[in-house]
Design a protein around this motif. Structure first.
Motif, mmCIF file in Angstrom:
data_model
loop_
_atom_site.group_PDB
_atom_site.id
_atom_site.type_symbol
_atom_site.label_atom_id
_atom_site.label_comp_id
_atom_site.label_asym_id
_atom_site.label_seq_id
_atom_site.Cartn_x
_atom_site.Cartn_y
_atom_site.Cartn_z
ATOM 1 N N PHE A 54 -8.426 5.274 -7.233
ATOM 2 C CA PHE A 54 -9.312 6.117 -6.426
ATOM 3 C C PHE A 54 -8.869 7.577 -6.388
ATOM 4 C CE2 PHE A 54 -9.842 1.831 -4.714
ATOM 5 C CZ PHE A 54 -11.217 1.725 -4.711
ATOM 6 N N PHE A 55 -7.585 7.823 -6.630
ATOM 7 C CA PHE A 55 -7.089 9.199 -6.501
ATOM 8 C C PHE A 55 -7.311 10.004 -7.778
ATOM 9 C CE2 PHE A 55 -4.558 7.362 -3.035
ATOM 10 C CZ PHE A 55 -4.719 8.351 -2.067
ATOM 11 N N THR A 56 -7.447 11.316 -7.597
ATOM 12 C CA THR A 56 -7.441 12.233 -8.731
ATOM 13 C C THR A 56 -6.032 12.223 -9.326
ATOM 14 O OG1 THR A 56 -6.755 14.016 -7.264
ATOM 15 C CG2 THR A 56 -9.125 13.811 -7.675
ATOM 16 N N SER A 57 -5.869 12.841 -10.490
ATOM 17 C CA SER A 57 -4.531 12.839 -11.089
ATOM 18 C C SER A 57 -3.548 13.656 -10.264
ATOM 19 C CB SER A 57 -4.581 13.310 -12.540
ATOM 20 O OG SER A 57 -5.292 14.504 -12.616
ATOM 21 N N GLN A 58 -4.038 14.646 -9.515
ATOM 22 C CA GLN A 58 -3.133 15.408 -8.624
ATOM 23 C C GLN A 58 -2.842 14.652 -7.330
ATOM 24 O OE1 GLN A 58 -5.806 17.100 -10.016
ATOM 25 N NE2 GLN A 58 -4.651 18.331 -11.473
ATOM 26 N N LYS A 59 -3.549 13.547 -7.104
ATOM 27 C CA LYS A 59 -3.356 12.702 -5.917
ATOM 28 C C LYS A 59 -3.746 13.413 -4.620
ATOM 29 C CE LYS A 59 -1.254 9.729 -8.608
ATOM 30 N NZ LYS A 59 -2.025 8.616 -9.144
ATOM 31 N N ASP A 60 -4.589 14.411 -4.717
ATOM 32 C CA ASP A 60 -4.955 15.125 -3.496
ATOM 33 C C ASP A 60 -6.342 14.751 -2.981
ATOM 34 O OD1 ASP A 60 -6.013 16.283 -5.747
ATOM 35 O OD2 ASP A 60 -5.480 18.335 -5.213
ATOM 36 N N TYR A 61 -7.164 14.172 -3.847
ATOM 37 C CA TYR A 61 -8.499 13.741 -3.428
ATOM 38 C C TYR A 61 -8.794 12.350 -3.965
ATOM 39 C CZ TYR A 61 -9.475 18.532 -2.062
ATOM 40 O OH TYR A 61 -9.425 19.745 -1.434
ATOM 41 N N THR B 150 -17.879 8.198 -11.624
ATOM 42 C CA THR B 150 -19.126 8.389 -12.364
ATOM 43 C C THR B 150 -19.503 9.857 -12.568
ATOM 44 O OG1 THR B 150 -19.834 6.245 -11.583
ATOM 45 C CG2 THR B 150 -21.524 7.642 -12.528
ATOM 46 N N HIS B 151 -19.590 10.636 -11.483
ATOM 47 C CA HIS B 151 -19.925 12.050 -11.660
ATOM 48 C C HIS B 151 -18.922 12.975 -10.995
ATOM 49 C CE1 HIS B 151 -23.932 9.858 -11.347
ATOM 50 N NE2 HIS B 151 -23.851 10.166 -12.621
ATOM 51 N N GLY B 152 -17.782 12.438 -10.633
ATOM 52 C CA GLY B 152 -16.673 13.304 -10.214
ATOM 53 C C GLY B 152 -16.664 13.837 -8.798
ATOM 54 N N ALA B 153 -17.446 13.291 -7.884
ATOM 55 C CA ALA B 153 -17.377 13.768 -6.493
ATOM 56 C C ALA B 153 -15.944 13.634 -5.982
ATOM 57 C CB ALA B 153 -18.326 12.960 -5.612
ATOM 58 N N HIS B 154 -15.489 14.644 -5.235
ATOM 59 C CA HIS B 154 -14.145 14.625 -4.645
ATOM 60 C C HIS B 154 -14.262 14.455 -3.136
ATOM 61 C CE1 HIS B 154 -12.827 16.029 -8.481
ATOM 62 N NE2 HIS B 154 -11.646 16.456 -8.084
ATOM 63 N N LEU C 85 0.857 -1.174 0.000
ATOM 64 C CA LEU C 85 0.000 0.000 0.000
ATOM 65 C C LEU C 85 0.900 1.233 0.000
ATOM 66 C CD1 LEU C 85 -3.082 0.407 0.100
ATOM 67 C CD2 LEU C 85 -2.849 0.756 2.567
ATOM 68 N N GLN C 86 1.090 1.782 -1.178
ATOM 69 C CA GLN C 86 2.013 2.911 -1.320
ATOM 70 C C GLN C 86 1.253 4.236 -1.278
ATOM 71 O OE1 GLN C 86 5.376 2.621 -1.485
ATOM 72 N NE2 GLN C 86 5.176 0.408 -1.231
ATOM 73 N N ASN C 87 1.960 5.251 -0.836
ATOM 74 C CA ASN C 87 1.397 6.596 -0.745
ATOM 75 C C ASN C 87 0.766 7.072 -2.044
ATOM 76 O OD1 ASN C 87 1.435 7.995 1.661
ATOM 77 N ND2 ASN C 87 3.635 8.373 1.540
ATOM 78 N N GLU C 88 -0.486 7.515 -1.960
ATOM 79 C CA GLU C 88 -1.179 8.125 -3.109
ATOM 80 C C GLU C 88 -1.093 7.267 -4.377
ATOM 81 O OE1 GLU C 88 -0.536 10.441 -0.057
ATOM 82 O OE2 GLU C 88 1.107 10.973 -1.388
ATOM 83 N N ALA C 89 -1.020 5.961 -4.183
ATOM 84 C CA ALA C 89 -0.963 5.048 -5.322
ATOM 85 C C ALA C 89 -2.284 4.285 -5.405
ATOM 86 C CB ALA C 89 0.214 4.096 -5.158
ATOM 87 N N LYS C 90 -2.281 3.206 -6.152
ATOM 88 C CA LYS C 90 -3.485 2.394 -6.260
ATOM 89 C C LYS C 90 -3.985 1.952 -4.899
ATOM 90 C CE LYS C 90 -4.210 0.025 -10.547
ATOM 91 N NZ LYS C 90 -4.545 -1.224 -11.161
ATOM 92 N N GLY C 91 -5.295 1.904 -4.747
ATOM 93 C CA GLY C 91 -5.865 1.370 -3.528
ATOM 94 C C GLY C 91 -6.109 -0.120 -3.682
ATOM 95 N N LEU C 92 -6.403 -0.771 -2.582
ATOM 96 C CA LEU C 92 -6.712 -2.201 -2.627
ATOM 97 C C LEU C 92 -8.162 -2.402 -2.215
ATOM 98 C CD1 LEU C 92 -3.437 -3.483 -0.979
ATOM 99 C CD2 LEU C 92 -4.080 -3.698 -3.377
ATOM 100 N N ARG C 93 -8.829 -3.252 -2.962
ATOM 101 C CA ARG C 93 -10.236 -3.542 -2.696
ATOM 102 C C ARG C 93 -10.364 -4.847 -1.923
ATOM 103 N NH1 ARG C 93 -13.811 -2.060 -7.348
ATOM 104 N NH2 ARG C 93 -14.567 -4.166 -7.039
#
Ligand code: FES
Length: 121
Positions: free
Chosen positions: A65-72, A77-81, A15-23
């Protein structure tokens, strides 16, 4: 990843910082329900994988799960942050609501998620 009864255990290095999440599966919420865990600024955070707007999964591609800026965290589907550390929705159709959080701890190089602890908030 190991899932035994109410506990999901992951090696910290997976589980790396601001990387892919695990489901992981959340059988208590239904046959196909999933949760996810991400690491943000060093700490793991776990949530039910369900947008606060419409009950569908957030990730557009498995584990993304992260935005491209990795901040949210973003709903595909509709872009909720959402704030990664609180699950609070700051932008989008469900602004002001939050993701359902799941208790997660980390010690001895292991991230342990208590899937019996889903918050109802
Ligand atoms: S379903 Fe997530 S923002 Fe609409």
């Amino acid at each position: 990843m190991m899932q035994v009864e109410n506990t999901v255990t992951i090696n910290s290095e997976d589980l790396q910082n601001e990387a892919k999440g695990l489901r992981f599966a959340l059988p208590a919420l239904g046959e196909f329900a999933t949760g996810f865990v991400v690491r943000f600024r060093g700490k793991p955070y776990a949530y039910v994988n369900q947008c606060a707007h419409v009950s569908i999964e957030l990730d557009w591609d498995e584990g993304e799960f992260f935005t491209s800026q990795k901040d949210y965290l973003i709903c595909a589907t509709h872009g909720a942050h959402y704030q990664p550390d609180t699950g609070f929705c700051v932008m989008g159709p469900c602004k002001g609501k939050r993701l359902k959080s799941i208790e997660v701890t980390e010690h001895n190089q292991q991230v342990v998620i208590n899937i019996a602890s889903i918050s109802s908030k």
